[in-house]
Write a protein that holds these residues in place. Sequence first.
Motif, mmCIF file in Angstrom:
data_model
loop_
_atom_site.group_PDB
_atom_site.id
_atom_site.type_symbol
_atom_site.label_atom_id
_atom_site.label_comp_id
_atom_site.label_asym_id
_atom_site.label_seq_id
_atom_site.Cartn_x
_atom_site.Cartn_y
_atom_site.Cartn_z
ATOM 1 N N PHE A 134 7.608 -6.822 74.564
ATOM 2 C CA PHE A 134 7.531 -5.578 73.811
ATOM 3 C C PHE A 134 8.566 -4.559 74.269
ATOM 4 O O PHE A 134 8.917 -4.475 75.450
ATOM 5 N N GLY A 135 9.030 -3.782 73.299
ATOM 6 C CA GLY A 135 9.928 -2.674 73.559
ATOM 7 C C GLY A 135 9.434 -1.429 72.848
ATOM 8 O O GLY A 135 8.478 -1.476 72.067
ATOM 9 N N VAL A 136 10.101 -0.307 73.095
ATOM 10 C CA VAL A 136 9.743 0.977 72.500
ATOM 11 C C VAL A 136 10.645 1.211 71.285
ATOM 12 O O VAL A 136 11.875 1.260 71.421
ATOM 13 N N SER A 137 10.036 1.352 70.124
ATOM 14 C CA SER A 137 10.809 1.450 68.879
ATOM 15 C C SER A 137 11.506 2.791 68.713
ATOM 16 O O SER A 137 12.480 2.899 67.970
ATOM 17 N N GLY A 138 10.968 3.834 69.359
ATOM 18 C CA GLY A 138 11.453 5.188 69.115
ATOM 19 C C GLY A 138 10.764 5.865 67.956
ATOM 20 O O GLY A 138 11.046 7.022 67.638
ATOM 21 N N LYS A 139 9.803 5.169 67.330
ATOM 22 C CA LYS A 139 9.054 5.725 66.203
ATOM 23 C C LYS A 139 7.656 6.129 66.660
ATOM 24 O O LYS A 139 7.106 5.583 67.618
ATOM 25 N N LEU A 140 7.097 7.091 65.947
ATOM 26 C CA LEU A 140 5.740 7.569 66.202
ATOM 27 C C LEU A 140 4.941 7.534 64.914
ATOM 28 O O LEU A 140 5.489 7.709 63.820
ATOM 29 N N ARG A 141 3.644 7.335 65.057
ATOM 30 C CA ARG A 141 2.711 7.485 63.943
ATOM 31 C C ARG A 141 1.469 8.152 64.504
ATOM 32 O O ARG A 141 0.880 7.670 65.465
ATOM 33 N N ASN A 142 1.105 9.282 63.933
ATOM 34 C CA ASN A 142 0.019 10.099 64.478
ATOM 35 C C ASN A 142 0.286 10.439 65.945
ATOM 36 O O ASN A 142 -0.618 10.467 66.766
ATOM 37 N N PHE A 307 -7.865 9.871 68.789
ATOM 38 C CA PHE A 307 -9.059 9.096 68.437
ATOM 39 C C PHE A 307 -9.445 9.349 66.986
ATOM 40 O O PHE A 307 -9.713 8.412 66.229
ATOM 41 N N HIS A 308 -9.462 10.599 66.582
ATOM 42 C CA HIS A 308 -9.855 10.924 65.215
ATOM 43 C C HIS A 308 -8.851 10.358 64.205
ATOM 44 O O HIS A 308 -9.241 9.921 63.110
ATOM 45 N N ALA A 309 -7.573 10.331 64.564
ATOM 46 C CA ALA A 309 -6.551 9.817 63.654
ATOM 47 C C ALA A 309 -6.715 8.323 63.408
ATOM 48 O O ALA A 309 -6.583 7.853 62.268
ATOM 49 N N PHE A 310 -7.023 7.565 64.448
ATOM 50 C CA PHE A 310 -7.093 6.112 64.315
ATOM 51 C C PHE A 310 -8.504 5.592 64.092
ATOM 52 O O PHE A 310 -8.675 4.457 63.631
ATOM 53 N N TRP A 311 -9.507 6.411 64.393
ATOM 54 C CA TRP A 311 -10.901 6.052 64.124
ATOM 55 C C TRP A 311 -11.567 7.217 63.386
ATOM 56 O O TRP A 311 -12.473 7.867 63.930
ATOM 57 N N PRO A 312 -11.137 7.511 62.168
ATOM 58 C CA PRO A 312 -11.680 8.673 61.451
ATOM 59 C C PRO A 312 -13.181 8.574 61.206
ATOM 60 O O PRO A 312 -13.846 9.599 61.038
#
Length: 320
Positions: A134-142, A307-312
């Motif tokens: 695995f590597g770090v993509s440089g992208k974020l989500r939430n 937590f709320h973002a990924f487990w709404p």
Amino acid sequence: MRFVLAWAFCLFGAAALADPAFWKHEWPRTDFGKTSVGNWVEVISGGPPRDGIPALSDPVMVAVTQHDGLARNEPVIALEIEGQAARAYPIRYLTWHEIVNDVVGGVPVAVTFCPLCNSALTFDRRVGGRVLEFGVSGKLRNSDMIMFDRQTESWWQQAIGTGIVGEMTGVELDALPSWMENWGAFVARNPDGLVMAEPAARRPYGQNPYRGYDTSHRPFLYSGEMPPHGIAPLMRVIRVGSRAWPMDRLAAEGEIREAGVRISWQAGQASALDAAVIADGRDVGSVRVRDGQGRDLPHDVMFAFAFHAFWPEGQWMLGR
């Protein structure tokens, strides 16, 4: 925070470009026709490009008695695999690298830390007979790190350990029990343990580029809903599956036994996201999560907003 905010000037236009057509130029080997991302505006650049935050592979491990420079209260990720010497991965290194690809007793693992979510998780890197790196993509989500694997260049959401773009979409990595604790506690429990040696990279290890982040009123690079019940977005919560226990409740009670788990708290761990020097961070304590038989369970100590973002629809264990 000044280090992070310096990136922000190039970020605000990124959301408008966050669609598969744009990312294909940077990721020609990634299959964007297969994805679980419903709203591409959620995917933004975190500033550094792909591998701009360099993941590590095959780290040098040394005996705990041979490592100098770690303060007793500094956080480490502890990993204990039966039959193997316990290993500690200092957050002072993971802050700057975010992923460590290692092999412990024949088990290929990825030790991960996303500072913006305070998410520290360890995964088995074996998927369908293949070992991924695995590597770090440089992208974020939430505000959470998107990892990628070098074999298929699929994207993976770190907080949930699941493929979200590419060939591996929908595949879930097996999470291994690991936890953040202070260095002094790790050494006391594991005098014959191992610790990751300082990487041969030019980074100001021990410094915190996210100074004051975990006492901010709002999370950085996050535009989603805030958590319910009046819980502060940057309150740490202990996530086990789809349940979350607020840290302030655990710290007040010391130990919680419910829903088939036993969660304990002990003072002595510095926040990695508070002071300019990690060892000077305020005490946020260490958490251990076990089942009814005393076995360690996979879990995360993450910020409430994540937590709320990924487990709404997740369950908040408020104790009242």
